[in-house]
Enzyme design. Structure first.
Site, PDB file in Angstrom:
ATOM      1  N   GLY A   1       0.827  -1.219   0.000  1.00  0.00           N
ATOM      2  CA  GLY A   1       0.000   0.000   0.000  1.00  0.00           C
ATOM      3  C   GLY A   1       0.853   1.257   0.000  1.00  0.00           C
TER       4      GLY A   1
ATOM      5  N   ALA B   1       1.610   3.494  -2.101  1.00  0.00           N
ATOM      6  CA  ALA B   1       1.171   4.759  -2.717  1.00  0.00           C
ATOM      7  C   ALA B   1      -0.068   5.313  -2.007  1.00  0.00           C
ATOM      8  CB  ALA B   1       0.880   4.553  -4.202  1.00  0.00           C
TER       9      ALA B   1
ATOM     10  N   ARG C   1     -12.208   1.576   5.161  1.00  0.00           N
ATOM     11  CA  ARG C   1     -13.668   1.750   5.254  1.00  0.00           C
ATOM     12  C   ARG C   1     -14.039   3.198   4.962  1.00  0.00           C
ATOM     13  NH1 ARG C   1     -15.650   2.478  11.441  1.00  0.00           N
ATOM     14  NH2 ARG C   1     -13.691   3.197  12.326  1.00  0.00           N
TER      15      ARG C   1
ATOM     16  N   ASN D   1     -10.903  -8.012   2.519  1.00  0.00           N
ATOM     17  CA  ASN D   1      -9.454  -7.960   2.708  1.00  0.00           C
ATOM     18  C   ASN D   1      -8.821  -9.307   3.079  1.00  0.00           C
ATOM     19  OD1 ASN D   1      -9.099  -5.260   2.030  1.00  0.00           O
ATOM     20  ND2 ASN D   1      -9.627  -4.557   4.077  1.00  0.00           N
TER      21      ASN D   1
ATOM     22  N   GLN E   1      -0.574 -12.825   1.423  1.00  0.00           N
ATOM     23  CA  GLN E   1       0.623 -12.172   1.977  1.00  0.00           C
ATOM     24  C   GLN E   1       1.315 -13.055   3.010  1.00  0.00           C
ATOM     25  OE1 GLN E   1      -0.393  -8.125   3.029  1.00  0.00           O
ATOM     26  NE2 GLN E   1      -0.760  -7.599   0.893  1.00  0.00           N
TER      27      GLN E   1
ATOM     28  N   ASP F   1      -4.418   3.565  18.871  1.00  0.00           N
ATOM     29  CA  ASP F   1      -5.409   3.688  19.950  1.00  0.00           C
ATOM     30  C   ASP F   1      -4.730   4.129  21.249  1.00  0.00           C
ATOM     31  OD1 ASP F   1      -7.580   2.470  18.283  1.00  0.00           O
ATOM     32  OD2 ASP F   1      -6.169   0.808  18.322  1.00  0.00           O
TER      33      ASP F   1
ATOM     34  N   ARG G   1      -3.911   7.745  20.934  1.00  0.00           N
ATOM     35  CA  ARG G   1      -5.136   8.530  21.095  1.00  0.00           C
ATOM     36  C   ARG G   1      -5.512   8.626  22.575  1.00  0.00           C
ATOM     37  NH1 ARG G   1      -8.210   5.380  16.114  1.00  0.00           N
ATOM     38  NH2 ARG G   1      -7.561   6.855  14.495  1.00  0.00           N
TER      39      ARG G   1
ATOM     40  N   HIS H   1      -8.747  -3.837  17.565  1.00  0.00           N
ATOM     41  CA  HIS H   1      -8.710  -2.465  17.033  1.00  0.00           C
ATOM     42  C   HIS H   1     -10.089  -2.184  16.434  1.00  0.00           C
ATOM     43  CE1 HIS H   1      -7.468   1.173  15.087  1.00  0.00           C
ATOM     44  NE2 HIS H   1      -7.750   0.683  13.899  1.00  0.00           N
TER      45      HIS H   1
END
Ligand code: NAD
Ligand code: LMR
Length: 368
Positions: A11, A13, A92, A105, A112, A159, A162, A187
């Site tokens: 991912g 880019a 999402r 996913n 992977q 988290d 945060r 998560h």
């Protein structure tokens, strides 16, 4: 100068990576004396955008950036990687929950896991960021029979950050002076941000806030922060996610501050009565590139109820993707014992030594 390490990033880019790659190249993640080789991976249609990012990285002339390679498939991109950051996935949008991404996913992460098993360095450290992060990490780990389950983690550091930031705003403390905040579980909005062991300037954080604010405002605010950001920005968090990835990997590789603990999604070894074999966020401390669960914390009924609720959600998620979990890796994920040089067998993470205790693992030469 040290030998460069290979960091593979899917991912590359996307929004998170656009913030993250520049931090890694500047030495914020692996240290200011550690050259890096970036193995950047994208889907074929994003390769041109990725080429543009590679040009920008080159244009920063970072002294620690040894080489950049670009790949449109994970089999090639994971080759000999010492670290793999699995960010690429569909994020999402407004109104969705992270579990709505399970089916979309899941295929990505089983491929992977297999590719890491076949192509990465045998000691590769893996961080899964793409959502739903815990269950995606489980899918990847269960598809990598030749790697240890302990090599797979998922991101709950965002988290934790945060939880510290919001508490700092409420109390007027500097986040630097807030320690031992814990995120338990998934998560997702069932995660449990636990302040019962947290301190501000070394004193109990709970003495600085009211129980009502904690239960009715603080916990829901941390749990729902990702969704609130999506509502406000229209896209999911990216710079703060990049910061959390940097923090997670730096602490895992270079060690946690003395006396501090951090939260990481890791394969449960049954500690604190949580089902073995799911990826659950625990408080850990890291040393020598390894992590151990902090043992012996007192768990109140208030905490226990919330820890069980988020565990149940992870078990439900696992049931949905059970068909993607090869049967032959079920046992290795439920039995994390290793033998120390002394001949003693211990559960991989549980050293019963507590946050300030001496680590049993200084006795082992096993690199996790
Ligand atoms: P984004 O859509 O901006 O970027 C995702 C990138 O991944 C895209 O460029 C896409 O082309 C690429 N991609 C998709 N499938 C791929 C594959 N199979 N291999 C390689 N690349 C692939 O999304 P983003 O904002 O960067 O977020 C990425 C993921 O991280 C999402 O799943 C998001 O929900 C998740 N996330 C997790 C946390 C966390 O704390 N765990 C925080 C923020 C975001
Ligand atoms: C977050 O917590 O910001 C990310 O997981 C993105 C999301 O979907 O909430």
């Amino acid at each position: 100068m040290r030998r460069p390490v290979r960091i593979a990033i899917t991912g590359s880019a996307g929004s998170i990576a656009s913030n993250l790659l520049f931090k890694i190249a500047a030495g914020e993640m692996m240290g200011k004396d550690q050259p890096v080789i970036l193995q950047l991976i994208e889907v074929p249609q994003a390769m041109e955008a990725l080429r543009g990012i590679a040009m920008e990285l080159e244009d920063c002339a970072y002294p620690l950036l040894h080489t950049i390679t670009l790949h449109d498939n994970v089999e090639e991109g994971f080759s000999n990687a010492h670290y793999a950051l699995l960010i690429g996935a569909r994020p999402r949008g407004p109104g969705m929950e992270r579990r709505d991404l399970l089916e979309v996913n899941a295929e990505i992460f089983s491929r992977q896991g297999k590719a890491l098993n076949e192509h990465a360095n045998r000691d590769v450290k893996v961080l899964v960021v793409g959502n739903p992060a815990n269950t995606n990490a489980l899918i990847a780990s269960r598809n990598a029979p030749d790697l240890s389950p302990s090599q797979f983690t998922c991101l709950t550091r965002l988290d934790q950050n945060r939880a510290r930031g919001i508490l700092a705003t409420q109390t007027g403390a500097n986040p630097r002076d807030i320690a031992r905040v814990i995120i338990w579980g998934n998560h997702s909005p069932t995660q449990y941000p636990d302040l019962s062991h947290a301190t501000i300037h070394g004193h109990p954080a709970m003495d600085e806030i009211s129980q009502d604010w904690y239960a009715d405002e603080y916990i829901p605010q941390v749990q729902n922060r990702g969704g609130d950001i999506i509502k406000a920005r229209g896209v999911s968090s990216a710079p703060s996610a990049a910061q959390a990835i940097t923090d997670h990997m730096r602490d895992w590789c270079l060690g946690t501050e003395p006396g501090e603990f951090v939260s990481m999604g890791i394969v449960s070894d049954g500690s604190y009565g949580i089902e073995k074999g799911i990826i659950y966020s625990y408080p850990v401390r890291c040393n020598y590139g390894r992590y151990q669960i902090i043992q012996g914390l007192e768990i109140s009924d208030f905490s226990r109820e919330r820890m069980k609720k988020t565990e149940q959600e992870l078990l439900d998620e696992m049931a949905v993707i059970e068909h993607l979990l090869p049967k032959d890796t079920a046992d290795s994920h439920k039995n994390l014992s290793i033998r120390l040089r002394s001949g003693q067998t211990v559960t991989l993470y549980s050293d019963n030594a507590g946050p300030d205790g001496k680590s049993l693992y200084s006795e082992t030469d096993r690199v996790l």
